[in-house]
Design an enzyme around this catalytic site. Sequence first.
Site, PDB file in Angstrom:
ATOM      1  N   CYS A  64      17.777  66.036  56.995  1.00  0.00           N
ATOM      2  CA  CYS A  64      18.472  67.092  56.153  1.00  0.00           C
ATOM      3  C   CYS A  64      19.713  68.037  56.934  1.00  0.00           C
ATOM      4  CB  CYS A  64      17.583  67.974  55.915  1.00  0.00           C
ATOM      5  SG  CYS A  64      15.963  67.263  55.194  1.00  0.00           S
ATOM      6  N   HIS A  68      23.281  69.153  56.226  1.00  0.00           N
ATOM      7  CA  HIS A  68      23.329  70.798  55.899  1.00  0.00           C
ATOM      8  C   HIS A  68      23.558  71.563  57.221  1.00  0.00           C
ATOM      9  CE1 HIS A  68      22.187  70.548  51.760  1.00  0.00           C
ATOM     10  NE2 HIS A  68      21.216  69.700  52.076  1.00  0.00           N
ATOM     11  N   CYS A 108      17.688  65.642  47.091  1.00  0.00           N
ATOM     12  CA  CYS A 108      18.203  65.270  48.079  1.00  0.00           C
ATOM     13  C   CYS A 108      17.592  64.018  48.618  1.00  0.00           C
ATOM     14  CB  CYS A 108      18.247  66.419  48.978  1.00  0.00           C
ATOM     15  SG  CYS A 108      19.735  67.343  48.696  1.00  0.00           S
ATOM     16  N   CYS A 171      -0.013  84.784  29.590  1.00  0.00           N
ATOM     17  CA  CYS A 171       0.247  85.263  30.960  1.00  0.00           C
ATOM     18  C   CYS A 171       0.517  86.910  30.814  1.00  0.00           C
ATOM     19  CB  CYS A 171       1.470  84.639  31.614  1.00  0.00           C
ATOM     20  SG  CYS A 171       1.819  83.016  31.152  1.00  0.00           S
ATOM     21  N   ARG A 212      -0.186  77.363  41.456  1.00  0.00           N
ATOM     22  CA  ARG A 212      -0.870  78.600  41.241  1.00  0.00           C
ATOM     23  C   ARG A 212      -0.811  78.823  39.768  1.00  0.00           C
ATOM     24  NH1 ARG A 212      -4.036  82.709  41.938  1.00  0.00           N
ATOM     25  NH2 ARG A 212      -4.361  81.784  39.948  1.00  0.00           N
ATOM     26  N   CYS A 216      -3.945  79.211  36.819  1.00  0.00           N
ATOM     27  CA  CYS A 216      -4.267  80.451  35.634  1.00  0.00           C
ATOM     28  C   CYS A 216      -4.465  79.629  34.428  1.00  0.00           C
ATOM     29  CB  CYS A 216      -2.852  81.301  35.590  1.00  0.00           C
ATOM     30  SG  CYS A 216      -2.946  82.684  36.868  1.00  0.00           S
TER      31      CYS A 216
END
Lengths: 255, 156, 120
Positions: A64, A68, A108, A171, A212, A216
């Site tokens: 990377c 970059h 990438c 939500c 996450r 839920c």
Amino acid sequence: MLLLLASGSMYAQNSPEMRRSGITYTSPGTQALQADDSQNPGMLWVRDGAQRWTIPSGDARKSCADCHGAIATMRGVAARYPAASPSSGSAASAAGRVITLSQQINRCRVEQQRAPAWPPEHADLLALESAIAFESRGLPMAPPAQPALSAAQTRGEALYRQRIGQVDLSCHDCHDRLAGKKLGGNTIPQGHVTGYPIYRLEWQAVGSLQRRMRGCMTAVRAEPYAWNAPELVDLEAWLAKRAAGMRIESPGVRP
Amino acid sequence: MAANTAIARRTALRAAAGAALMFALRPVNAAIATAPILGELAFAYAGPKATLREARVKLDITPLVENGNSVPVTISVDSPMTANEHVVGIALFSEKNPQNDVALFALTPLSGRAQVSTRIRLATSQQLMAVAKMNDGSCWSHTVEVVVTTASCVEE
Amino acid sequence: MARALITMPKSARLGEIIEVRALVQHAMETGYRRDSDGSMLQRDLIRRFSCSFAEAVRSDGTRAAPGTRVVFAATLHAAIAANPYFSFYFRAEKSGTLIFLWEGDNGFAHREQATLMVNA
């Protein structure tokens, strides 16, 4: 659950001034863990990612960093995602589509490094995402003004307000109307996405925002959308807009 | 005062272990008796010739645990940590985890200060006991009671 | 690949007692958990952690105390939280190197070191 619903309906939707990071709902011990880089286990992923950033990989044998520069050049990047993918790069088909930070990293990986894409929640992917997010710590969430992104945010908000699962809650029901109420052993947070990827004590590891959200969905007995499904990307786009201006705290720690 | 009562190892062995220890080892800050299993573990660690007193050790942990997956604990022992007078070991025991042993720490005069922090898992509400062993063979302990609130219904 | 984070000062005054913090990446799988398919996850633990001190070599090439001396060690069981964290203390009397070693099941071994300058 039903009791909780009956007592919670008086709660109005959060106004911007009332927005609170999820960390503020946690115990002093959890808050201390997030605040101290020498103890926050998320820092292990950050450090791991910063090292992987410099390791050449794929048929292109490029790291990377080769393209970059230092990881510090990623400052501000996590604050902008999800975003419409840049038009450069070899796979023009992806250009203009709204993608998450993790999808951009994988882009990438595939197009630039010419290596196989990492599967969702792969350790290397989470490590790189953690290291990139860490560079934006302290910066406000800043989704860019892009027509494609704005459309994704609108679709995401609709999904956010749609009732789902056997429990038939949206939500919005939990994270706006019932925020601050207890659910089982947990306090329902406002659901602001300022700490991702997070170290979750429950997982005993770092995980993504999609993990996450899928949690839920499972909790309300709804079938979670597949990893990287357009619906999850749209939800991410909406949650980022909903948290716009709030400071990034990655790596967040949550119960 | 119960907290400073020295117990000879022999006495403990003679008595039905649980009952004797329950009487002798009282957690400093609570009106509860030390769980028999903790007393047994403490004596096993202290060794045949040791005395065991409830003093000089502080086991610092929140009394109300929000999440049993990662609970910060700090154990400190009142000791100058010199070559002549230092802590050689600290054992941490749990009453109700699947395994009673949590950790065993070795300290040396190079440590300089007898204080250790770590993060532990707690399966349920229970007592925890820290036992410090000095270079002169004496052992000191502290027992605390923690309440663990149940885990969430929000998980994968 | 395991990662570890050591947090301690780079230098100290003679006789100063410094705090040393060590955090390492490890799941500390207890052997009591099931994976998402319901099958038992195998126990996989770090069993031992140690921190030893090696005195710096003097300018004349000798060392007052050759070899390393243990500063602090820990025997870990399943109740140590994932990504084990320890904080302990060290009395800074000589410049030298602190060597950290974690060892566990399935051949797990990770080593780190950190140097400390002691100013008289």
